[in-house]
Every structure is written in structure tokens, then in C-alpha cells.
Design a protein around this motif. Structure first.
Motif, PDB file in Angstrom:
ATOM      1  N   UNK A  98      -1.439  -8.456   6.973  1.00  0.00           N
ATOM      2  CA  UNK A  98      -1.929  -6.989   6.663  1.00  0.00           C
ATOM      3  C   UNK A  98      -2.377  -7.186   5.300  1.00  0.00           C
ATOM      4  N   UNK A  99      -3.439  -6.579   4.859  1.00  0.00           N
ATOM      5  CA  UNK A  99      -3.723  -6.281   3.358  1.00  0.00           C
ATOM      6  C   UNK A  99      -4.306  -4.700   3.069  1.00  0.00           C
ATOM      7  N   UNK A 100      -3.474  -3.811   2.290  1.00  0.00           N
ATOM      8  CA  UNK A 100      -4.134  -2.601   2.097  1.00  0.00           C
ATOM      9  C   UNK A 100      -4.923  -2.450   1.116  1.00  0.00           C
ATOM     10  N   UNK A 101      -5.052  -1.218   0.301  1.00  0.00           N
ATOM     11  CA  UNK A 101      -5.876  -0.858  -0.925  1.00  0.00           C
ATOM     12  C   UNK A 101      -5.478   0.213  -1.548  1.00  0.00           C
ATOM     13  N   UNK A 102      -5.230   0.442  -2.389  1.00  0.00           N
ATOM     14  CA  UNK A 102      -4.853   1.409  -3.555  1.00  0.00           C
ATOM     15  C   UNK A 102      -3.681   0.882  -4.503  1.00  0.00           C
ATOM     16  N   UNK A 103      -2.489   0.527  -3.881  1.00  0.00           N
ATOM     17  CA  UNK A 103      -1.342   0.072  -4.483  1.00  0.00           C
ATOM     18  C   UNK A 103      -0.611   1.347  -4.738  1.00  0.00           C
ATOM     19  N   UNK A 104      -0.363   2.028  -3.724  1.00  0.00           N
ATOM     20  CA  UNK A 104       0.570   3.422  -4.075  1.00  0.00           C
ATOM     21  C   UNK A 104       1.802   2.774  -4.606  1.00  0.00           C
ATOM     22  N   UNK A 105       2.885   3.774  -4.638  1.00  0.00           N
ATOM     23  CA  UNK A 105       4.096   3.385  -5.150  1.00  0.00           C
ATOM     24  C   UNK A 105       4.745   2.777  -4.022  1.00  0.00           C
ATOM     25  N   UNK A 106       4.573   3.307  -2.870  1.00  0.00           N
ATOM     26  CA  UNK A 106       5.269   2.806  -1.495  1.00  0.00           C
ATOM     27  C   UNK A 106       5.001   1.470  -1.201  1.00  0.00           C
ATOM     28  N   UNK A 107       3.919   0.819  -1.500  1.00  0.00           N
ATOM     29  CA  UNK A 107       3.241  -0.402  -1.397  1.00  0.00           C
ATOM     30  C   UNK A 107       4.425  -1.463  -1.712  1.00  0.00           C
ATOM     31  N   UNK A 108       5.006  -1.292  -2.770  1.00  0.00           N
ATOM     32  CA  UNK A 108       5.957  -2.010  -3.518  1.00  0.00           C
ATOM     33  C   UNK A 108       7.379  -2.212  -3.136  1.00  0.00           C
ATOM     34  N   UNK A 167      -5.428  -8.436   9.358  1.00  0.00           N
ATOM     35  CA  UNK A 167      -6.081  -7.369   9.489  1.00  0.00           C
ATOM     36  C   UNK A 167      -6.228  -6.618   8.063  1.00  0.00           C
ATOM     37  N   UNK A 168      -7.324  -6.449   7.621  1.00  0.00           N
ATOM     38  CA  UNK A 168      -7.526  -5.596   6.451  1.00  0.00           C
ATOM     39  C   UNK A 168      -7.731  -3.747   6.588  1.00  0.00           C
ATOM     40  N   UNK A 169      -6.723  -3.438   6.121  1.00  0.00           N
ATOM     41  CA  UNK A 169      -6.783  -1.860   5.991  1.00  0.00           C
ATOM     42  C   UNK A 169      -7.442  -1.114   4.824  1.00  0.00           C
ATOM     43  N   UNK A 170      -8.069  -0.095   5.312  1.00  0.00           N
ATOM     44  CA  UNK A 170      -9.067   0.495   4.287  1.00  0.00           C
ATOM     45  C   UNK A 170      -8.039   1.145   2.954  1.00  0.00           C
ATOM     46  N   UNK A 171      -6.873   1.464   3.193  1.00  0.00           N
ATOM     47  CA  UNK A 171      -6.147   1.933   2.373  1.00  0.00           C
ATOM     48  C   UNK A 171      -4.489   1.780   2.730  1.00  0.00           C
ATOM     49  N   UNK A 220      10.514  -2.484  -0.947  1.00  0.00           N
ATOM     50  CA  UNK A 220      10.891  -3.558  -0.295  1.00  0.00           C
ATOM     51  C   UNK A 220      10.811  -3.569   1.465  1.00  0.00           C
ATOM     52  N   UNK A 221      10.739  -2.356   1.824  1.00  0.00           N
ATOM     53  CA  UNK A 221      10.818  -2.094   3.078  1.00  0.00           C
ATOM     54  C   UNK A 221       9.257  -2.395   3.662  1.00  0.00           C
ATOM     55  N   UNK A 222       8.445  -2.252   2.734  1.00  0.00           N
ATOM     56  CA  UNK A 222       6.937  -2.775   3.246  1.00  0.00           C
ATOM     57  C   UNK A 222       6.361  -3.778   2.335  1.00  0.00           C
ATOM     58  N   UNK A 223       6.626  -4.040   1.069  1.00  0.00           N
ATOM     59  CA  UNK A 223       6.314  -5.152   0.323  1.00  0.00           C
ATOM     60  C   UNK A 223       4.921  -5.639   0.727  1.00  0.00           C
ATOM     61  N   UNK A 224       4.067  -4.694   0.816  1.00  0.00           N
ATOM     62  CA  UNK A 224       2.790  -4.850   1.001  1.00  0.00           C
ATOM     63  C   UNK A 224       1.593  -5.504   0.224  1.00  0.00           C
ATOM     64  N   UNK A 225       1.077  -6.610   0.666  1.00  0.00           N
ATOM     65  CA  UNK A 225      -0.276  -7.073  -0.301  1.00  0.00           C
ATOM     66  C   UNK A 225      -1.226  -6.130  -0.315  1.00  0.00           C
ATOM     67  N   UNK A 226      -1.972  -5.579  -1.503  1.00  0.00           N
ATOM     68  CA  UNK A 226      -2.919  -4.597  -1.557  1.00  0.00           C
ATOM     69  C   UNK A 226      -4.125  -4.970  -2.741  1.00  0.00           C
ATOM     70  N   UNK A 227      -4.814  -4.050  -3.007  1.00  0.00           N
ATOM     71  CA  UNK A 227      -5.797  -4.108  -4.033  1.00  0.00           C
ATOM     72  C   UNK A 227      -5.216  -2.897  -4.856  1.00  0.00           C
TER      73      UNK A 227
END
Length: 332
Positions: free
Chosen positions: A259-269, A231-235, A271-278
């Protein structure tokens, strides 16, 4: 103006000062009369010699968790150039806020939350009030704007998921009345179309750039006969909401759903989330916005400029699940 609005001169004066004794309906009549006559009241507190206040107004939607994180950066950038920052929230009395900004209460205005049919940016531009849009742009407005390359970000997200082996994709898109929502969706859809991959309505949901959108929409996407594997998430906030919902449902990320997010907020990095993002270059975007606004205040009168800042894909741990058998699944 009093005659145009059908009220007394004293009422006009109180309405333009947003006096609480004046009803919203009467104030709107006065503002409409002022707009029709091209009248702009002068702010009393400004310097008579320079007609400048040294104040920049920041109009922000405080329901969007992105902007409270960035107010400090905008403040520091303005302070380094000798300006103070006043935050105006997009809630409460929009007529009073418009009156204040059109009166010259601030030297310039930064708008971070413009919707495609927003009236305020157009009124400011028409009255020659220096204004710059940040993060979002309006196609029919000749005003300065600093934005990310949202189209490229949507394309990069789709390509990343396709390259990871996913062909049954879903999307939690943002609001359709924003340039960010529209462009991120367009870029994502364009790449899927070029690859011959479908995105059926059953795998798409629209909503605000909010945690609740991700949390409440993910279960609906996973109910179909052929649910998406990615799923692509718009942010990022939407993505974090989806991750929380997945955890509550016992769905693993990325093993069961990528999942892929967008923005790269601090929370994305975290370890709990480790979110791939833009990654959106917010600091560079804010600097360019302030620079354009200061140039306007210094006398630049050229056409509106739109500075588009490049994005970057940030690969972390939420997109790498291997494709499962039968993933093409048809247009469920």
C-alpha cells in the motif's frame, strides 16, 4: 431588491440577516435578487473608519479528518499577522453562510474543501471578496490558491510501486469532483501508461477521502481472479482504512498486499501503520495561502496566483513486498 424578490423590505432585511423566521426558499429568492442586482449588505459590526473586521473565515469540510488537524496551524499563522480566525463548517445552511460571507462579515475567506463545481468561491471572487483556496484549485476561477504538486505525487507513487517489482496494481482513488482526486489519479495513470502497465476497472474504486472508503473497498479489489499485489490510496486516511480491512481479512501488509498513501499525516509514521506515502508540505502551503490573502487585503489586485508546492516520497514499510510469480495476470 424587495420588488425583484417579490417580498417586503422588512423580509429582505430579515433574510439578509439569516433570521430564523424566514424560510429557506424565501431567503434563496432574496439572495438571488441581491446577486442579480449586485447588492452587498454592509456588516454592522465593522469599523466605520477602516471598514475592516480583523476576521478571516475558514470554510472547511469537517467530515474530512485532515482539516481539523490543521485548523490550529492556520489560526497561528493568521494570529501572527494580527487576524482572528472563525471556522465555518460546510454543513447546515449554505445560503446563510454565503450571505454572511458576501456581506463583508469577514475581511477575507480561506476555503479548504472546494469542489470543482462549487459556487461559493466563484461568488466571492466575482464580488471582489478576498479569497484563497488551500489544497484544491479550480481551473475556471481566477483566484489565489496554494496546492501541492498532486500530479507529481501520483506519478511518484506509481513509479515507486513499479520499481518495487509490482505490475498488477490497483487504486483506491478519491472523489472525481476535486482537483486533488483528479490530479493524483492522472499522475498515477500516466506513469502506468508510459510503462505499458494496465489498470483495469476491476482493480479501481472511487470514493471520499475517508477511512470507510479504504475499509469497504479493499475486499472488493481482492475478489478478482487476478487481484492487485499493490494498491495506491489517494490519501493516508483511505490507506489506513484499507490496512484495517486487510487486518480483519487476515491479509498481510506488505507481504500479501502493498500500500502507498498520500499526505504523510502524523499517523502514517506510527509504528502500527509505518505507511509508505507522499508527503504534502502542509505548513508551507498554509503559510503561502495566508501570505497571498494578506497581500489581497493590503491592496494587491493582480490576477489569481496558484502556488504549487513540491511533494516528497516517504518510504516506510508498506510497499516493499517482492513480486510473486504470474504477477502480470492480464487485464482481469
Amino acid at each position: 431588491m424587495a420588488r425583484e424578490a417579490g417580498v417586503s423590505q422588512a423580509t429582505v432585511s430579515r433574510a439578509l440577516r439569516s433570521n430564523s423566521s424566514i424560510s429557506a426558499r424565501t431567503r434563496e429568492k432574496v439572495i438571488e435578487a441581491a446577486r442579480k442586482l449586485g447588492y452587498i449588505p454592509n456588516e454592522l459590526g465593522r469599523s466605520l473608519s477602516t471598514r475592516a473586521t480583523g476576521r478571516i473565515a475558514l470554510v472547511a469540510d469537517l467530515d474530512n479528518p485532515l482539516w481539523p488537524m490543521l485548523v490550529g496551524q492556520i489560526h497561528d499563522e493568521l494570529a501572527s499577522r494580527g487576524f482572528s480566525l472563525t471556522l465555518l463548517a460546510e454543513r447546515g445552511d449554505p445560503v446563510g453562510m454565503e450571505t454572511k460571507l458576501l456581506s463583508g462579515w469577514a475581511d477575507g475567506v480561506i476555503i479548504t474543501s472546494a469542489h470543482l463545481h462549487a459556487r461559493l468561491p466563484k461568488e466571492l471572487a466575482q464580488r471582489k471578496v478576498p479569497v484563497v483556496l488551500v489544497n484544491r484549485a479550480l481551473e475556471d476561477l481566477s483566484a489565489d490558491a496554494a496546492v501541492a504538486d498532486n500530479l507529481a505525487g501520483g506519478r511518484a507513487s506509481a513509479q515507486l510501486l513499479l520499481d518495487s517489482g509490482h505490475t498488477r496494481l490497483g487504486a483506491l482513488f478519491g472523489p472525481t469532483d476535486t482537483s486533488t482526486g483528479q490530479m493524483r489519479e492522472q499522475g498515477f495513470r500516466d506513469v502506468l501508461a508510459e510503462a505499458g502497465v494496465s489498470l483495469p476497472k476491476s482493480r479501481v474504486r472511487y470514493g471520499p477521502f475517508a477511512f470507510t472508503h479504504g475499509r469497504e473497498s479493499l475486499p472488493a479489489l481482492l475478489k478478482g481472479r487476478y487481484p492487485p499485489t499493490a494498491i495506491f490510496c489517494a490519501n493516508d486516511i483511505i490507506a489506513i482504512g484499507a490496512m484495517n480491512s486487510a487486518h480483519e481479512m487476515g491479509v498481510r501488509v506488505p507481504e500479501d498486499i502493498a500500500l502507498v498513501g498520500f499526505d504523510d499525516l502524523d499517523q502514517a509514521s506510527w509504528p502500527l501503520f509505518n505507511l509508505t506515502t507522499v508527503r504534502v508540505p502542509f505548513e508551507a502551503m498554509l503559510r503561502s495561502a495566508v501570505s497571498m490573502l494578506v497581500e489581497r487585503l493590503s491592496g494587491y489586485e493582480g490576477p489569481g496566483r496558484v502556488q504549487v508546492h513540491p511533494i516528497m516520497t516517504v518510504r516506510r514499510g508498506t510497499h516493499q513486498a517482492a513480486a510473486r510469480p504470474g504477477e502480470d495476470g492480464g487485464a482481469a
